[in-house]
Design a protein around this motif. Sequence first.
Motif, PDB file in Angstrom:
ATOM      1  N   ASP A 292       0.751  -1.352  -0.062  1.00 53.67           N
ATOM      2  CA  ASP A 292      -0.124  -0.157   0.120  1.00 53.67           C
ATOM      3  C   ASP A 292       0.804   1.068  -0.074  1.00 53.67           C
ATOM      4  OD1 ASP A 292      -2.697  -0.336  -0.244  1.00 53.67           O
ATOM      5  OD2 ASP A 292      -3.035  -1.176   1.786  1.00 53.67           O
ATOM      6  N   CYS A 293       1.759   1.325  -0.966  1.00 49.86           N
ATOM      7  CA  CYS A 293       2.651   2.487  -0.987  1.00 49.86           C
ATOM      8  C   CYS A 293       1.872   3.422  -1.784  1.00 49.86           C
ATOM      9  CB  CYS A 293       4.116   2.072  -1.563  1.00 49.86           C
ATOM     10  SG  CYS A 293       5.056   3.512  -1.892  1.00 49.86           S
ATOM     11  N   THR A 294       1.953   4.851  -1.352  1.00 47.27           N
ATOM     12  CA  THR A 294       1.374   5.966  -2.035  1.00 47.27           C
ATOM     13  C   THR A 294       2.277   6.702  -3.038  1.00 47.27           C
ATOM     14  OG1 THR A 294       1.398   7.568  -0.289  1.00 47.27           O
ATOM     15  CG2 THR A 294      -0.672   6.255  -0.459  1.00 47.27           C
ATOM     16  N   ALA A 295       3.519   6.360  -2.808  1.00 46.39           N
ATOM     17  CA  ALA A 295       4.661   6.972  -3.729  1.00 46.39           C
ATOM     18  C   ALA A 295       4.717   8.317  -3.204  1.00 46.39           C
ATOM     19  CB  ALA A 295       4.294   6.875  -5.219  1.00 46.39           C
ATOM     20  N   CYS A 296       4.674   8.766  -2.055  1.00 49.74           N
ATOM     21  CA  CYS A 296       4.859   9.929  -1.432  1.00 49.74           C
ATOM     22  C   CYS A 296       6.168  10.561  -1.182  1.00 49.74           C
ATOM     23  CB  CYS A 296       4.086  10.214  -0.080  1.00 49.74           C
ATOM     24  SG  CYS A 296       4.811   9.049   1.236  1.00 49.74           S
ATOM     25  N   GLY A 297       6.999   9.267  -1.205  1.00 51.95           N
ATOM     26  CA  GLY A 297       8.373   9.679  -1.132  1.00 51.95           C
ATOM     27  C   GLY A 297       9.036  10.403   0.263  1.00 51.95           C
ATOM     28  N   TYR A 298       8.149  10.334   1.316  1.00 51.61           N
ATOM     29  CA  TYR A 298       8.784  10.937   2.475  1.00 51.61           C
ATOM     30  C   TYR A 298       9.864   9.887   3.113  1.00 51.61           C
ATOM     31  CZ  TYR A 298       4.466  13.795   2.799  1.00 51.61           C
ATOM     32  OH  TYR A 298       3.512  14.677   2.262  1.00 51.61           O
ATOM     33  N   CYS A 299       9.914   8.756   2.576  1.00 55.42           N
ATOM     34  CA  CYS A 299      10.959   7.865   3.142  1.00 55.42           C
ATOM     35  C   CYS A 299      12.257   8.189   2.545  1.00 55.42           C
ATOM     36  CB  CYS A 299      10.475   6.385   2.920  1.00 55.42           C
ATOM     37  SG  CYS A 299      10.206   6.288   1.128  1.00 55.42           S
ATOM     38  N   LEU A 300      12.328   8.914   1.397  1.00 56.47           N
ATOM     39  CA  LEU A 300      13.541   9.163   0.719  1.00 56.47           C
ATOM     40  C   LEU A 300      14.499  10.503   1.332  1.00 56.47           C
ATOM     41  CD1 LEU A 300      12.344   8.505  -2.716  1.00 56.47           C
ATOM     42  CD2 LEU A 300      13.470   6.896  -1.282  1.00 56.47           C
ATOM     43  N   PRO A 301      15.655  10.618   1.457  1.00 54.94           N
ATOM     44  CA  PRO A 301      16.518   9.804   0.454  1.00 54.94           C
ATOM     45  C   PRO A 301      17.013   8.774   1.568  1.00 54.94           C
ATOM     46  CG  PRO A 301      17.703  11.808   1.520  1.00 54.94           C
ATOM     47  CD  PRO A 301      16.237  11.896   1.716  1.00 54.94           C
ATOM     48  N   CYS A 302      17.255   7.568   0.849  1.00 57.01           N
ATOM     49  CA  CYS A 302      17.901   6.467   1.506  1.00 57.01           C
ATOM     50  C   CYS A 302      19.373   6.334   1.234  1.00 57.01           C
ATOM     51  CB  CYS A 302      17.387   4.928   0.712  1.00 57.01           C
ATOM     52  SG  CYS A 302      18.500   3.740   0.753  1.00 57.01           S
ATOM     53  N   ASN A 342      20.308  -3.093  -2.783  1.00 58.54           N
ATOM     54  CA  ASN A 342      21.187  -2.266  -2.148  1.00 58.54           C
ATOM     55  C   ASN A 342      20.979  -2.036  -0.484  1.00 58.54           C
ATOM     56  OD1 ASN A 342      22.468  -2.341  -4.425  1.00 58.54           O
ATOM     57  ND2 ASN A 342      21.929  -0.124  -4.864  1.00 58.54           N
ATOM     58  N   CYS A 343      19.734  -2.372  -0.027  1.00 57.44           N
ATOM     59  CA  CYS A 343      19.291  -1.903   1.377  1.00 57.44           C
ATOM     60  C   CYS A 343      20.111  -2.491   2.090  1.00 57.44           C
ATOM     61  CB  CYS A 343      17.733  -2.357   1.298  1.00 57.44           C
ATOM     62  SG  CYS A 343      17.222  -2.421   3.226  1.00 57.44           S
ATOM     63  N   THR A 344      20.592  -1.973   3.366  1.00 57.06           N
ATOM     64  CA  THR A 344      21.503  -2.830   4.496  1.00 57.06           C
ATOM     65  C   THR A 344      20.783  -2.757   5.726  1.00 57.06           C
ATOM     66  OG1 THR A 344      22.271  -0.572   5.048  1.00 57.06           O
ATOM     67  CG2 THR A 344      23.666  -1.915   3.230  1.00 57.06           C
ATOM     68  N   LYS A 345      19.218  -2.439   5.410  1.00 52.73           N
ATOM     69  CA  LYS A 345      18.434  -2.717   6.904  1.00 52.73           C
ATOM     70  C   LYS A 345      18.764  -1.461   7.797  1.00 52.73           C
ATOM     71  CE  LYS A 345      16.699  -7.098   6.012  1.00 52.73           C
ATOM     72  NZ  LYS A 345      15.359  -6.925   5.853  1.00 52.73           N
ATOM     73  N   CYS A 346      19.327  -0.438   7.298  1.00 50.64           N
ATOM     74  CA  CYS A 346      19.597   0.424   8.417  1.00 50.64           C
ATOM     75  C   CYS A 346      18.321   1.052   9.205  1.00 50.64           C
ATOM     76  CB  CYS A 346      20.377   1.731   7.958  1.00 50.64           C
ATOM     77  SG  CYS A 346      18.997   2.739   6.906  1.00 50.64           S
ATOM     78  N   GLY A 347      17.430   1.020   8.732  1.00 50.20           N
ATOM     79  CA  GLY A 347      16.148   1.137   9.364  1.00 50.20           C
ATOM     80  C   GLY A 347      15.850   2.677   9.343  1.00 50.20           C
ATOM     81  N   LYS A 348      16.361   3.736   8.525  1.00 55.54           N
ATOM     82  CA  LYS A 348      16.139   4.940   8.822  1.00 55.54           C
ATOM     83  C   LYS A 348      14.866   5.499   8.135  1.00 55.54           C
ATOM     84  CE  LYS A 348      20.583   6.998   9.031  1.00 55.54           C
ATOM     85  NZ  LYS A 348      21.811   7.208   8.365  1.00 55.54           N
ATOM     86  N   CYS A 349      14.229   4.633   7.024  1.00 54.77           N
ATOM     87  CA  CYS A 349      13.159   5.106   6.244  1.00 54.77           C
ATOM     88  C   CYS A 349      11.857   4.825   7.119  1.00 54.77           C
ATOM     89  CB  CYS A 349      13.227   4.258   4.783  1.00 54.77           C
ATOM     90  SG  CYS A 349      13.515   2.575   5.173  1.00 54.77           S
ATOM     91  N   GLU A 350      11.952   3.811   7.872  1.00 52.27           N
ATOM     92  CA  GLU A 350      10.589   3.199   8.101  1.00 52.27           C
ATOM     93  C   GLU A 350       9.813   4.088   9.036  1.00 52.27           C
ATOM     94  OE1 GLU A 350      10.490  -0.939   9.763  1.00 52.27           O
ATOM     95  OE2 GLU A 350      10.963  -1.663   7.685  1.00 52.27           O
ATOM     96  N   PRO A 351      10.359   4.898  10.121  1.00 51.24           N
ATOM     97  CA  PRO A 351       9.740   5.952  10.800  1.00 51.24           C
ATOM     98  C   PRO A 351       9.167   6.969   9.967  1.00 51.24           C
ATOM     99  CG  PRO A 351      11.785   5.391  11.750  1.00 51.24           C
ATOM    100  CD  PRO A 351      11.801   4.814  10.385  1.00 51.24           C
TER     101      PRO A 351
END
Length: 388
Positions: A292-302, A342-351
Amino acid sequence: MQYKEIKKTGDKLSILGYGCMRYPRKNGRIDYERTENQIITAIENGVNYFDTAHMYPGSEETLGKILAKGYREKVKIATKLPIMNINTKEKMDQTFETELERLQTNYIDYYMLHDLTYSEWKHQQSIGVLSFIEDEKKKGRIINIGFSYHGNIINFKKIIEEYDWDFVMLQYNYLDEYYQAGKEGLEYASAQGLGILIMEPLREGMIINKLPNEASKLIENFKIKRTPAEWALRWLWNNPHVDVVISGMSREEDIEENVRIANDVKVNSLTEDEEKLIDNLKEEFKKSIKIDCTACGYCLPCPKGVDIPLAFSALNDKSIFRDIKTTVMYLITTYPNSSASNCTKCGKCEPKCPQHLDIMNNLEEVDSSFEKWYYKILCKIVKAIMFR
Ligand code: SF4
Ligand code: SF4
């Protein structure tokens, strides 16, 4: 154009609002001439609510420049404080001054705390947002105050209870009836007399561009011929609690179609058959959408460059359309720097995700779905063919 009187503010707003997030572009920049024509056409057709934000690049400046040509007093301007970047009261004040300057106005009719969460609400109070709002309201530079929201219903109610808001802006469309604050939030806010502004009425275009094949057939075979966008808008305007639907119109034909529907639609007018059709469309979507991603881009930049919305969009496309084109496009657009692997599971995006998605695990699914052993070889072949 039809208008609704907002109980709390007394304003009569056009039921169609103009979303200024997606102006037409030319050579990578806002196509000013076309944007001006579109905005003036919308005003001439009765649209009186324009929604922009500090965070939409070039949007406030462009809108301000156009409205300064004699249109400012004909419309209500809505814009937003980018609270995710505000850590001091001084920054709040400076940002607001910049917005007034960009919009070439002395006041904002509908001002919002952008993408408010409960924790951010507490944080903003601790740095002085309440005195900021009250001072600016007293000075007449903020006329009405509200917030835009993507979180859950519990926190939505808490935020509403804790302040005397004038309006709210919610993500709502037929796919999101029971998602985020959803129907319950809409009815709750409406019962308090708040203005209800709807964003993402077409779920970032998904309702029109990513319609599952079976859903397209249902629409084609229905006795009344309407586009997928028209069904989605009519479903919203059928709801008596909805005041303004913000539509991000970037093509002349979008304005024409939306204005036509807004002139014609009636509350509580969908027939049983029409409601059934929309229920069936929902069911078809539910079968196909994976994330259910709305492509808002708030999780970026990775930090690792992963293009998260693109990865999820590719997985949804593959699930809906089941064609090789999706895989090819994913390979071309992500290889090698922004691939899910490329994801290293740093966890920065999820919150940062307003939809509270399990981004890291979902990226693993993208990885296993697209990035099989032949991934790099196939990618090299495709690129060699395309760019020879
Ligand atoms: S968890 Fe993965 S996708 Fe998210 S920011 Fe970190 S590296 Fe990027
Ligand atoms: S993963 Fe979440 S934050 Fe990122 S684009 Fe999708 S919905 Fe937005």
